[in-house]
Write an enzyme that holds these catalytic residues in place. Structure first.
Site, PDB file in Angstrom:
ATOM      1  N   HIS A 190      36.667  35.164  48.390  1.00  0.00           N
ATOM      2  CA  HIS A 190      35.197  35.483  48.290  1.00  0.00           C
ATOM      3  C   HIS A 190      34.021  35.209  48.785  1.00  0.00           C
ATOM      4  O   HIS A 190      33.131  34.837  49.482  1.00  0.00           O
ATOM      5  CB  HIS A 190      34.949  35.195  46.509  1.00  0.00           C
ATOM      6  CG  HIS A 190      35.280  35.881  45.386  1.00  0.00           C
ATOM      7  ND1 HIS A 190      34.633  37.121  44.853  1.00  0.00           N
ATOM      8  CD2 HIS A 190      36.938  36.413  45.454  1.00  0.00           C
ATOM      9  CE1 HIS A 190      35.832  38.310  44.869  1.00  0.00           C
ATOM     10  NE2 HIS A 190      36.645  37.192  44.215  1.00  0.00           N
ATOM     11  N   HIS A 211      37.171  31.756  35.044  1.00  0.00           N
ATOM     12  CA  HIS A 211      37.906  32.371  36.351  1.00  0.00           C
ATOM     13  C   HIS A 211      38.191  30.344  36.901  1.00  0.00           C
ATOM     14  O   HIS A 211      38.942  30.321  36.644  1.00  0.00           O
ATOM     15  CB  HIS A 211      37.050  33.043  36.793  1.00  0.00           C
ATOM     16  CG  HIS A 211      37.837  33.744  37.883  1.00  0.00           C
ATOM     17  ND1 HIS A 211      39.585  34.169  38.376  1.00  0.00           N
ATOM     18  CD2 HIS A 211      37.810  33.223  39.962  1.00  0.00           C
ATOM     19  CE1 HIS A 211      39.932  34.916  39.084  1.00  0.00           C
ATOM     20  NE2 HIS A 211      39.071  34.075  40.356  1.00  0.00           N
ATOM     21  N   GLU A 216      34.361  43.329  38.529  1.00  0.00           N
ATOM     22  CA  GLU A 216      35.426  43.078  38.667  1.00  0.00           C
ATOM     23  C   GLU A 216      36.068  44.146  38.435  1.00  0.00           C
ATOM     24  O   GLU A 216      35.842  44.524  36.942  1.00  0.00           O
ATOM     25  CB  GLU A 216      36.142  42.219  39.477  1.00  0.00           C
ATOM     26  CG  GLU A 216      35.705  41.279  37.815  1.00  0.00           C
ATOM     27  CD  GLU A 216      37.600  40.837  37.695  1.00  0.00           C
ATOM     28  OE1 GLU A 216      38.866  40.851  38.655  1.00  0.00           O
ATOM     29  OE2 GLU A 216      37.833  39.524  36.533  1.00  0.00           O
ATOM     30  N   HIS A 253      32.331  32.274  43.809  1.00  0.00           N
ATOM     31  CA  HIS A 253      33.172  31.487  43.314  1.00  0.00           C
ATOM     32  C   HIS A 253      33.929  30.673  44.608  1.00  0.00           C
ATOM     33  O   HIS A 253      33.791  31.718  45.448  1.00  0.00           O
ATOM     34  CB  HIS A 253      34.570  31.231  42.436  1.00  0.00           C
ATOM     35  CG  HIS A 253      35.225  32.905  42.465  1.00  0.00           C
ATOM     36  ND1 HIS A 253      35.106  33.834  41.927  1.00  0.00           N
ATOM     37  CD2 HIS A 253      36.452  32.649  42.811  1.00  0.00           C
ATOM     38  CE1 HIS A 253      35.630  34.301  42.426  1.00  0.00           C
ATOM     39  NE2 HIS A 253      36.617  34.153  42.751  1.00  0.00           N
ATOM     40  N   HIS A 279      37.574  30.719  45.329  1.00  0.00           N
ATOM     41  CA  HIS A 279      38.638  31.217  46.015  1.00  0.00           C
ATOM     42  C   HIS A 279      37.722  32.436  47.386  1.00  0.00           C
ATOM     43  O   HIS A 279      37.118  32.395  47.684  1.00  0.00           O
ATOM     44  CB  HIS A 279      38.718  32.699  45.389  1.00  0.00           C
ATOM     45  CG  HIS A 279      39.661  31.851  44.341  1.00  0.00           C
ATOM     46  ND1 HIS A 279      39.809  32.317  42.687  1.00  0.00           N
ATOM     47  CD2 HIS A 279      40.195  31.049  43.561  1.00  0.00           C
ATOM     48  CE1 HIS A 279      40.565  31.771  41.968  1.00  0.00           C
ATOM     49  NE2 HIS A 279      41.123  31.065  42.563  1.00  0.00           N
ATOM     50  N   LYS A 307      -9.449  45.975  22.144  1.00  0.00           N
ATOM     51  CA  LYS A 307      -9.843  45.440  21.148  1.00  0.00           C
ATOM     52  C   LYS A 307     -10.824  46.923  20.460  1.00  0.00           C
ATOM     53  O   LYS A 307     -10.676  47.609  19.060  1.00  0.00           O
ATOM     54  CB  LYS A 307     -11.360  43.921  20.802  1.00  0.00           C
ATOM     55  CG  LYS A 307     -10.878  43.400  21.119  1.00  0.00           C
ATOM     56  CD  LYS A 307     -10.621  41.767  20.744  1.00  0.00           C
ATOM     57  CE  LYS A 307      -9.922  41.024  20.486  1.00  0.00           C
ATOM     58  NZ  LYS A 307     -11.338  39.720  20.945  1.00  0.00           N
TER      59      LYS A 307
END
Lengths: 964, 600
Positions: free
Chosen positions: B73, B157, B203, B68, B70, B462
């Site tokens: 990150h 989030h 996390e 994401h 942020h 088979k």
């Protein structure tokens, strides 16, 4: 004729009729049977390719087949089936067989053998599945035939090992629907071994295909539905399925667990990994609670819903559902709810200003924290916080049901319900308010909870506010501060939304009568009385002041010490309010000075209260004095009408009756006045101008009668007769006036004809009521009917005139319950100075919000009318979904009206009002003479006329010319 | 032995600069590439030299995944791709791709323009870096190469936050990034299917916390704001521009709408307007309520919230202002705070955590007199409130996610060591799976036993089906066939076909065994006795007495002959092929026990 008579004689003794009917039936059969099946046969033979055949079959399936010809058709289909190589055609035939066997009146046992036969030779899995479906249809058609059921179950068991999931599915379905209920029924002598259907189905709980697993659970549920008692062993199997990978399996498993828990609530099951044992219903409850945090919302909804109906669960399990141990950095933390409670019990208001207010307290032993609770812990906490509002609503509903059965749980869940009042979705908020109302007799609101509840009073949605008022009506408040808070918030609500006035008054009425002792200490403050000084007399028209008084007076009813605290003007205001708002202010026994009110002793039953008596008496007076001279009659009528109107304004519960009677009297008055006209004494041609009054009177009477008939709820047939009778008189009057004022006879012919038809119609409709109408206009008219039919118009008019003058005043019996329909437009308020601007030729949507009272079937009768300044009127039919029903006799219309017009030079006002559409013909089918069906449906739905029944609201609009 | 190796370069027992290397079945993936807020030197970025000292990063990494937007990150991304040098694909979701460059640019501006740092990445580098990004949709399986595939799951989030599943063959790893298991006013809850990965990297910010219901928090917040506004006070809410700010905006906006309030709400920063624009666009990433109602009105088109102008702060009457930054340490929020602090009607609400040393921390800890620059002393009379709005999963939420995904083992990152310890113990105890919590630079090696798919020929299947009963999922079945390994794929075929394919001739393998039998009678009679004995014992098998005096059981041949030395002993010659080993050895053992005494 003679033969006919003879036959009738026979009939009476031997009942030949039945035989005759049979003959006719067989004839029919012979006629239709060959045609239908033969056509199909020819078609199928013609078909060169499978696609063709399929087309023919599809065409055939569109038309229904009569029960008699089903068998023939089936034979032909089967014949074709054997020959057909293409599986898709066989599939279609199989499905047709199923459809045909469902035909009413056809017994499908004859085709079962064939169906089973072809089943054994079939190779295609799809066709097999379809054939099993057909067998299911046959089996459900013959629920009594045990042998067939056994055979079908056998067939199903045989095919359970099929490799295709579809076939297994159908087999399980078949077992679920037809599996034998009682084992004892089958005789041992027969070769058919009794199969344990439950065991067979249970084996497929672990099938490799999720669809088959689901079908197995569904089949099991089906067995339960049919009354078979499920074994308890299924419980363990079902529990395993709760951790299935597929949501539909989990969802069905939750249901199954619920069913078993209802069947064996008290049996004991061990808890795995410990030696303890608990009741099965508790265990199941824990498991279902666990599913409330499932990954799929479908399962979550299902689980939350089922929780509500598990009432036998032990209380400590139940209370766990609301429990969530909080911690922060491994230290125990109290929830906000607990903090609030503590603050409340310590008698302090929340400071809420410290950072560390919610600081965690004691350390937690790391070993004892259980993060995934096995069991009910916090199920509702999760459910109420769920992402999907469907789950939240289901959780609220479940909470409601459980709380209704357990008062202690109700007390505990209160905090959570109160929290739901702030949900983001209105539906959820509304639902939780309703829930709270339902459990309100089990609970008492704490002050902090009340605070949150009252905060919702500022909600802009009227639905929410009204629901909240209803809730407050039946809430228990614990302290006087609570009452004070509620009052303050309600008054705030009143200033913000003045339209809520009535609802708030009503709310305060109940609040006061429920908590007299809590209101008592508040009285001096509320009335702002002072021990030494006289305070200013409050304004009597202030709705807020009235609200306070309503609260106090209702509390005073059961608290005799309270009136001592009142000041002088309070007593005066009491007297005034007791008169003007008698439904809100109860009768009080005031000390000494108020002898008049105390004379109203409680021994007199409410329906005999003086206002009602007054009403009765004044009506009696009118009816008894009908032979007075015209002048006196007129005066008396006028007086009575005035009295009645005043009474209606004062006593709202009598308003319906009073208005209704007053309207009737006014009609009578008009009629009398019209007949007093000089017009009648003078030769016709001379009084052209003055005839206005008479014809206007006739017109007005007509209007009033329509109002009487359609605007009041609770009008019974005996009133309708009188109303129609009055209308007939008005029509007669109209005819006479026209005859007098028009030259020439030609137009009269038509009018006379029409009038006579009306009379005829009246007679047909109300023949049962005619005996009550003795001596009346109609009674005499009907006596002279044969003469009237043959005479000329001029003579008819003459007869009518004399009869009208001689006609007596009919007594109008009062119905038990009568209410006048009324409507108030809340929105648009009509106060805006800013015109709604829109481009001419386009539309603008105007939100209309109105409350309707005592309207029957508003969906079809209530219309919105828009009057443009140019005289153009537009009628809008609101959608049925726009009407809501918040309470008995009350409706709420929230709709959008689209306005459009050509360009104007400046803004102007349009009028919006509500109309009540009526159609007097719609009453006809009620009368026993005319059978339904004679009146065409078109006639019934059409609108004959409309009555405006709300004040019109002006809306300022401005269509601008379109810019190029 | 195949294994999965995980090495955190950042976020190992720490919060900040998330960067985790994963090697799975020969593929190397880097998860997140963040910066650390606590450092201003080299330590703020992960140590990429760990990956390779001199080679090019592109040769060592198959892909980079950003969970994401942020900065802890994605903050090191331009440095990593442009300055260290990486040209491979970078995967992120569409909203992340849209918002990430705005934040990076903001970060760059503060570092370069305000603090005057040299050797920092430039705007151009951010642009170049973003060109390498491949955007993915939720639940879309993206093939990075022939074997490696990734799939994104919704994580709550912040807008566009995702969890990623990395899969090679049958081995898989799930990386959660940051996630939230309880829905809030603008985002839904994280969700994952039962994908049963070998490893779940999660996390653990709130490893030791179980939070109260969000409703209480929201209610408190609204009540406080409402009361303050009603009494004519001004409310200051310091926020960071993205994430929580939007949630609070929606909360206030809907409340204003519901309660018909008229006091103005202002939002102070230009950055947010740009970001709000993206919130409006990515409606599908928001929660149920916003998704359902956006046809009537997009919730992010705020009716009551307007842009703030410096001059508005002096306006009379109540108002609510969102201002950045969130900890009151500088900028507009501090300015407004100084203006309003003197009035006890006013209120400041801190919606999140404040670092020690900031004004925010001081006032929260109860300080009422603040020393400002220039020796001024500011007396704080306004009310100070604290509300915790955080979008991380709490301990219960983490456990719930582990329960949903059913991993074979769990690895904790993005949290404090002490707290992780507790959660680790809980996970091991309740799910009975291994749990790891490596520090930065520490490698966790995880042996895996990947299942290897083997193709079976239909003929063989088979044939086997025809022989035995129905396949039962729970019972293993014995099957004769030949495993052919060719071009790294496996096939199971019948032996005849294998011979044919490989061009080999069939070898017959026969076992023979002599059994000595004490029997004085003639050979024929002995054979007869053996025959009748076997006939009675082996009822399911076809036992035949051939005219030449020998006995056959299926294809096993038994011949009786007189012993050359001892006529009283007969020698039974038993011979069977390799395929009948089972039956053959059974027969010999049976015959060795001797024949039953003849009834004679």
């Amino acid at each position: 004729m003679a033969a006919h008579l003879k036959k009738r004689v026979y009939e009476e003794f031997t009942k030949v009729v039945q035989q005759q009917q049979e003959e006719i039936a067989t004839k029919k059969l012979r006629l239709t049977k060959p045609s239908k099946s033969a056509a199909l046969h020819i078609d199928l033979c013609k078909a060169t390719s499978p696609a063709d055949a399929l087309q023919y079959l599809l065409q055939f399936a569109r038309k229904p087949v009569e029960a008699e010809s089903v068998e023939g058709v089936v034979r032909i289909l089967l014949e074709h089936y054997y020959k057909e190589n293409d599986p898709s055609v066989r599939l279609k035939i199989a499905s047709l067989l199923g459809l045909l066997s469902k035909t009413a009146g056809f017994s499908p046992d004859c085709i079962m053998d064939d169906a089973i036969n072809i089943l054994q030779n079939e190779k295609s899995h799809q066709v097999l599945a379809q054939l099993l479906d057909t067998l299911l249809a046959i089996g459900t058609k013959l629920p009594e035939n045990q042998a067939i059921q056994m055979r079908l179950v056998d067939v199903a068991c045989k095919h359970l090992t099929d490799t295709s999931h579809g076939v297994r599915n159908k087999c399980l379905q078949l077992l679920g629907n037809l599996g034998s209920l009682e084992k004892s029924v089958t005789k041992d002598g027969e070769g058919l071994a009794v199969r344990d259907v439950q065991k067979i189905i249970g084996d497929y709980f672990s099938d490799q295909d999720p669809r088959v697993r689901t079908a197995a659970i569904k089949a099991m549920l089906q067995l339960h539905e049919r009354g078979l008692k499920l074994h308890q062993t299924i419980y363990n199997q079902a529990c395993k399925l709760l951790s299935d990978d597929y949501e539909q399996v989990r969802s069905a498993a939750v249901q199954l667990i619920w069913v078993v828990s209802q069947l064996y609530p008290e049996s004991i099951v061990p808890i795995p990994s410990s030696n303890e044992e608990i009741r099965l219903v508790d265990d199941a409850f824990g498991k279902i609670c666990h599913m409330v945090s499932d990954g799929s919302w479908v399962v979550r909804v299902q689980a939350a819903k089922l929780l509500g109906s598990m009432e036998q669960v032990s209380s400590h399990f139940l209370e766990q559902t609301l429990d969530k141990k909080l911690m922060s950095d491994l230290r125990r933390k109290r929830t906000a709810h607990e903090r609030a409670k503590e603050l409340y019990s310590s008698g302090e208001f929340s400071s809420g200003r410290k950072w560390g207010d919610d600081a965690p307290k004691e350390e937690i032993d790391t070993g004892s924290v259980n993060l995934i609770e096995s069991g009910a812990c916090g199920a509702f906490v999760h459910g109420l916080e769920d992402e999907m509002y469907e789950v939240r609503i289901a959780a609220v509903e479940a909470l409601c049901m459980l709380a209704q059965s357990s008062p202690s749980f109700a007390e505990k869940c209160l905090d959570f319900l109160v929290d739901m009042f702030n949900d983001e979705i209105e539906e959820v908020r509304l639902q939780s308010i309703h829930t709270m109302r339902k459990i309100s007799n089990n609970i008492t609101l704490r002050e902090d909870q009340l605070d949150t509840v009252l905060a919702v009073l500022e909600d802009s949605s009227r639905d929410i506010r009204e629901a909240l008022h209803e809730l407050l009506c039946c809430t228990n408040v614990s302290t006087k501060e609570g009452i004070h808070l509620a009052l303050v918030e309600l008054l705030k609500n009143l200033t913000k939304y003045p339209t809520d006035r009535d609802s708030i008054w009503k709310c305060l009425k109940f609040l006061g009568s429920r908590h007299p002792t809590l209101v008592l200490p508040l009285v001096p403050e509320l009335l702002s009385t002072h021990p030494f000084f006289d305070t200013a007399e409050p304004d009597m028209d202030d709705p807020a002041y009235i609200a306070v008084l309503v609260l106090i007076f209702n509390a005073a009813k059961t608290c005799p010490t309270m009136p001592a605290l009142f000041s002088d003007h309070t007593f005066r205001h009491y007297a005034y309010l007791r008169d003007s708002l008698s439904h809100l202010v109860p009768a009080l026994r005031l000390p000494g000075r108020k002898l008049v009110s105390s004379a109203v002793s409680p021994s007199i039953a409410p329906h005999e209260d003086p206002s009602h008596q007054f009403l009765q008496q004044s009506l009696e007076r009118v009816y008894s004095l009908q032979h007075l001279d015209p002048q006196g009659t007129q005066e008396l009528l006028e007086l009575t009408i005035r009295d009645l109107q005043r009474l209606g304004e004062l006593q709202s519960e009598l308003a319906g009756v009073a208005d209704f009677s007053a309207t009737y009297l006014r009609c009578q008055l008009l009629l009398i006045k019209a007949l007093q006209e000089k017009l009648w004494n003078v030769a016709a041609p001379l009084y052209l101008k003055q005839s206005d009054l008479a014809s206007a009177a006739a017109k007005q009477i007509m209007e009033e009668t329509y109002k009487m008939e359609f605007m009041y709820s609770g009008v019974e047939n005996k009133q309708v007769v009188i109303i129609h009778h009055m209308r007939l008189q008005a029509k007669a009057l109209q005819l006479i006036v026209t005859a007098r004022t028009t030259r020439g006879v030609d137009p009269l012919f038509g009018m006379c004809e029409k009038f006579l038809q009306e009379v005829d119609f009246f007679q047909r409709c109300f023949i049962t009521d005619l005996p009550h109408l003795q001596d009346s206009f109609v009674d005499k008219l009907l006596d002279l009917m044969p003469r009237l039919m043959t005479s000329k118009p001029v003579e008819v008019v003459k007869i009518l005139q004399t009869m009208l003058r001689q006609s007596t005043f009919l007594h109008l019996p009062l119905p038990e319950q009568i209410h006048k329909a009324s409507a108030t437009i809340i929105e648009p308020a009509g106060e805006s100075d800013n015109p709604l601007r829109f481009t001419s030729g386009l539309v603008v949507a105007l939100d209309v919000d109105a409350t309707l009272e005592h309207v029957q079937d508003p969906q079809s009768t209530v219309k919105v009318q828009v009057l443009y300044p140019d005289g153009q009127a537009q009628m809008i039919h609101p959608k049925p979904a726009d009407f809501r029903n918040p309470g008995p006799g009350r409706h709420r219309l929230i709709t959008q009206v689209y306005l459009s017009h050509t360009a104007w030079t400046e803004p102007c006002q349009v009028e919006v009002r509500l109309l009540l559409a009526y159609n007097s013909n719609s009453r006809i089918p009620k009368s026993p003479w005319i059978e339904g069906g004679e009146v065409s449906p078109q006639l019934e739905t059409s609108i004959e006329g409309t009555i405006p029944f709300s004040k019109s609201v002006k809306v300022y609009i401005m269509p601008k010319p379109a810019r190029r | 032995m195949p294994e999965i190796r995980v090495t955190p370069l950042g976020a190992g027992q720490d919060v900040g600069r998330s960067c985790i290397l994963v090697s799975i079945a020969g593929k190397n993936v880097m998860l997140d590439c963040g910066m650390h807020m606590g450092f201003n030197d080299d330590r703020r970025f992960p140590d990429f030299s760990y990956i390779t000292r001199n080679g090019r990063l592109t040769d060592f990494l198959d892909c980079v995944i950003i969970s994401h937007f942020h900065l802890d990150h994605c903050g090191a991304l331009p440095y990593f791709s442009e300055m260290v040098g990486y040209d491979g694909p970078i995967y992120m979701t569409h909203p992340t791709q849209a918002i990430c460059p705005i934040l990076l640019e903001d970060y760059r501006k503060i570092a370069v323009d305000k603090k005057g740092e040299a050797n920092f990445f430039t705007s151009q580098m951010i642009k170049d870096c973003m060109k390498k990004v491949v955007a993915v949709h939720l639940h879309q399986t993206v093939q990075v190469d022939d074997e490696l595939e990734i799939k994104a799951y919704y994580a709550g989030h912040v807008l566009g936050a995702a969890m990623f599943q990395i899969k090679v063959g049958s081995e898989s790893v799930v990386y959660t990034g940051d996630y939230n298991m309880t829905p809030d006013r603008h985002l839904g809850a994280a969700w994952i299917d039962k994908c049963r990965p070998n490893l779940l990297i999660t996390e653990s910010t709130y490893a030791t916390t179980i939070r109260d219901s969000k409703r209480c928090r929201e209610r408190d917040f609204l009540k406080k704001v409402h009361e303050a506004v009603e009494h004519g006070g001004k409310v200051l809410i310091p926020v960071f521009a993205l994430g929580r700010a939007q949630e609070l905006c929606i909360l206030l906006e809907t409340f204003w709408e519901r309660m018909n309030l008229k006091a103005p709400i202002y939002f102070s920063t230009g950055l947010t307007e740009k970001a709000n624009h993206y919130y409006k666009l990515f409606i599908t990433w928001t929660n149920q309520k916003i998704r359902k109602t956006f046809v009537q009105r997009n919730m992010f088109e705020f009716k009551h919230i307007k842009a703030f102008d410096r001059a508005f702060a002096d306006n009379p009457g109540p108002m609510v202002v969102f201002a950045t930054p969130g900890m009151l340490h500088a900028g507009q929020s501090l300015q407004i705070f100084r203006k309003w602090a003197g009035n006890e009607k006013n209120m400041v609400i801190m919606p999140g955590y404040c670092v020690q040393g900031t004004v925010g921390h001081k006032i929260l800890s109860g300080q009422r007199k603040l020393e400002m620059e220039g020796r001024q002393v500011l007396e704080v009379k306004m009310q100070v409130e604290y509300m915790s709005f955080s979008a991380h999963a709490d301990a219960k939420g983490i456990m719930q996610l582990v329960g949903q995904a059913e991993p074979e083992s769990v690895l904790l990152v993005h949290g404090e060591a002490k707290k992780m310890e507790f959660l680790k113990q809980k996970i091991e105890q309740e799910f009975r799976v291994n749990c790891y919590m490596p520090a930065n630079g520490e490698t966790v090696t995880l042996p895996t036993s990947p299942s290897i798919p083997v193709g079976i020929s239909l003929g063989l299947l088979k044939r086997e089906m025809a022989q035995g009963l129905l396949p039962d999922a729970k019972k293993p079945r014995l099957l004769h066939g030949t495993l052919i390994m060719k071009d790294s794929n496996f096939r199971l075929v019948s032996s005849e076909q294998a011979l044919k394919e490989l061009g080999l001739a069939e070898h017959q393998l026969r076992f023979t065994c002599r059994v000595h039998l004490h029997d004085p009678r003639k050979e024929q009679e002995t054979a007869m006795r053996v025959y009748s004995h076997l006939k009675s014992v082996l009822k399911d098998h076809c036992v035949q007495h051939l005219p030449d005096g020998s006995v056959t059981v299926e294809s096993i041949l038994i011949q009786a002959a007189a012993h050359s030395e001892d006529p009283g002993t007969k020698v039974l010659l038993v011979s069977w092929t390799y395929q009948d080993e089972e039956l053959g050895s059974y027969l010999t053992s049976l015959l060795k026990k001797g024949l039953p005494q003849a009834p004679s």
